[in-house]
Design a protein around this motif. Sequence first.
Motif, PDB file in Angstrom:
ATOM      1  N   HIS A 118      -7.711   3.789  -0.176  1.00  9.39           N
ATOM      2  CA  HIS A 118      -8.829   4.330   0.603  1.00  9.39           C
ATOM      3  C   HIS A 118      -9.619   3.186   1.232  1.00  9.39           C
ATOM      4  O   HIS A 118      -9.664   2.079   0.693  1.00  9.39           O
ATOM      5  N   GLU A 145      -4.799   7.906  -8.733  1.00  7.68           N
ATOM      6  CA  GLU A 145      -4.244   9.239  -8.487  1.00  7.68           C
ATOM      7  C   GLU A 145      -4.036   9.528  -6.996  1.00  7.68           C
ATOM      8  O   GLU A 145      -3.048  10.158  -6.608  1.00  7.68           O
ATOM      9  N   THR A 146      -4.969   9.076  -6.161  1.00 10.79           N
ATOM     10  CA  THR A 146      -4.897   9.437  -4.740  1.00 10.79           C
ATOM     11  C   THR A 146      -4.441   8.296  -3.829  1.00 10.79           C
ATOM     12  O   THR A 146      -4.176   8.501  -2.649  1.00 10.79           O
ATOM     13  N   GLY A 147      -4.359   7.072  -4.353  1.00 10.23           N
ATOM     14  CA  GLY A 147      -3.821   5.975  -3.553  1.00 10.23           C
ATOM     15  C   GLY A 147      -4.873   5.101  -2.894  1.00 10.23           C
ATOM     16  O   GLY A 147      -5.927   4.846  -3.468  1.00 10.23           O
ATOM     17  N   ASP A 172      -7.080   4.051  -5.843  1.00  9.11           N
ATOM     18  CA  ASP A 172      -7.295   5.115  -6.824  1.00  9.11           C
ATOM     19  C   ASP A 172      -5.970   5.420  -7.516  1.00  9.11           C
ATOM     20  O   ASP A 172      -4.965   5.637  -6.830  1.00  9.11           O
ATOM     21  N   CYS A 177       0.829  -1.210   0.000  1.00  9.26           N
ATOM     22  CA  CYS A 177       0.000   0.000   0.000  1.00  9.26           C
ATOM     23  C   CYS A 177       0.861   1.257   0.000  1.00  9.26           C
ATOM     24  O   CYS A 177       0.522   2.261  -0.658  1.00  9.26           O
ATOM     25  N   TRP A 197       2.066   2.035  -3.563  1.00  7.93           N
ATOM     26  CA  TRP A 197       0.953   1.810  -4.483  1.00  7.93           C
ATOM     27  C   TRP A 197       1.230   2.309  -5.889  1.00  7.93           C
ATOM     28  O   TRP A 197       0.680   1.794  -6.874  1.00  7.93           O
ATOM     29  N   GLU A 198       2.071   3.301  -5.982  1.00  6.81           N
ATOM     30  CA  GLU A 198       2.345   3.869  -7.317  1.00  6.81           C
ATOM     31  C   GLU A 198       3.148   2.907  -8.183  1.00  6.81           C
ATOM     32  O   GLU A 198       3.036   2.914  -9.411  1.00  6.81           O
TER      33      GLU A 198
END
Length: 495
Positions: free
Chosen positions: A144, A140-142, A138, A63, A66-67
């Motif tokens: 959640h 873009e935002t990682g 996500d 996590c 994640w990118e």
Amino acid sequence: MIDFLCGSYDMDFYLAAIPVQVLFLVYYMRKRKLPLKDTMYFTNLMYFNLAAMIAGILSAAACAGWETTSVPVIYGLNVGYHLFVLLAAYNGFRYVMETLHAGDRINPKWMRLAAVPVLPMALVIFVSQFFGSMISVDPETGIHQGSLYPLFYGFLIFYLVLCLATALVFRTEDNEGQEEGILTAGAFIMAGILLEGYYWQELFLSFSFTMGIAVIYLTVRNPDLFLDHKTELMTREAFRMIMRQLLEKNDFEGFGFVIRDYDECRMAYGGAFVDGFLGYFGKYLRQEFSKQYLFYMGGGRFFIISTLPMDLEAEVSKVHERFRKPWGRDGKIAYFDINCCILDDTLVFSSVDELKQCIGIAFETADSPKHEDVIIDKGYQERVKRQFHVRGLLEESLAGNSLEVFLQPLVEASSGRVEGAEALVRMKDKDGSIVGPAEFIDMASAMGAVSILGEQVFAKVCEFIRDGGLEACGMKWVHVNVGQCSVCAVVWQNP
């Protein structure tokens, strides 16, 4: 290193918990454990908790990165973590139910119903990768939380509340030690659930599970608590726990033996000297009966239980033959005489207490000057039942001062005249029948209650005299001179 890999996920608690859990597993698996269902569930709990901690570190690292980590890997590791926690929680629940024997007092359908929530929760965890129910990624935002993420903690709280309620509702004198350990462990786990539910990136949960496991290990499941340190055989408490499970199928057989005049042996040879030989006896039994359950019942008494077919006559003869030979230790030898008690494998026992009563009386009978083995058969079982029934009546009669006194006339043989009466004590059964003194006088002596019995009989005779009973029966007091002493006696007034 871990903090670097896992980014904002705090691994400090895992660093403390993982080596502790590994140590518990290593030492627990090296010990000889009780072959019980709750042992299996407790072992599974430790394995799944360790797996959850390892999966938690890997999923946190995925996590955090994640990118650069593929989405299936992120989902897969998170599914693994939550499933392992789920399985640890369920095995913890089953452990509590088994160790407190809740299944004996709860309808089986309710036990099966309690397992139902595991399936939908597992399904929610599995489909998370498709619907984002537990977590979502996500681009873009990682990472959640999903909309059903709180349901996971609700599931854990549900089972924890069931465990705590069971510990409180089914509290008995026999499981007070288990209850204390379970309640303390539950407090640690509840704190971990609440903390991780609020600070979801702190990963408190598996650490709190480890603390709960540590409490249970030290207070309830430590194998050393059920091993006699002199013989390294299982204790009477272990006997009670194992036989409770074996009696469900009633498919076992066994025999025991007692060191005759054990207390006198300790006085003659010395306590420390005899204790050393107890260790030799235990080693001998572990070698000869490696596939059986071996118990040291205390007081020089040993018992062997087998769930496999066993030639009892041959095994008893083998043990007798070994004890006819001397035992050597530290350059010294000693002889120990034994008698055996053999359990008829056709008997059916309603409870562990009934079985222990039969074995206990058989040991007492075997430890006698007759030098005979005792066969615990149907007749012996019935005699033991009667003996303990009478013992219960005697305890109730003494506590309630309900023993009865009967007057038996004394007749002069030459004249046929009634010269007096003898006061005799009798006890009534619950159905009104009379229990004779042959059944309870010796028992009262063994219980140390003869003086209490005598005092009650004396008091009842005095009350009888006080209330005019002598005159009503045609008797009177007379003074008799014996030497220089004057004593009172009761005589019959009429021929």
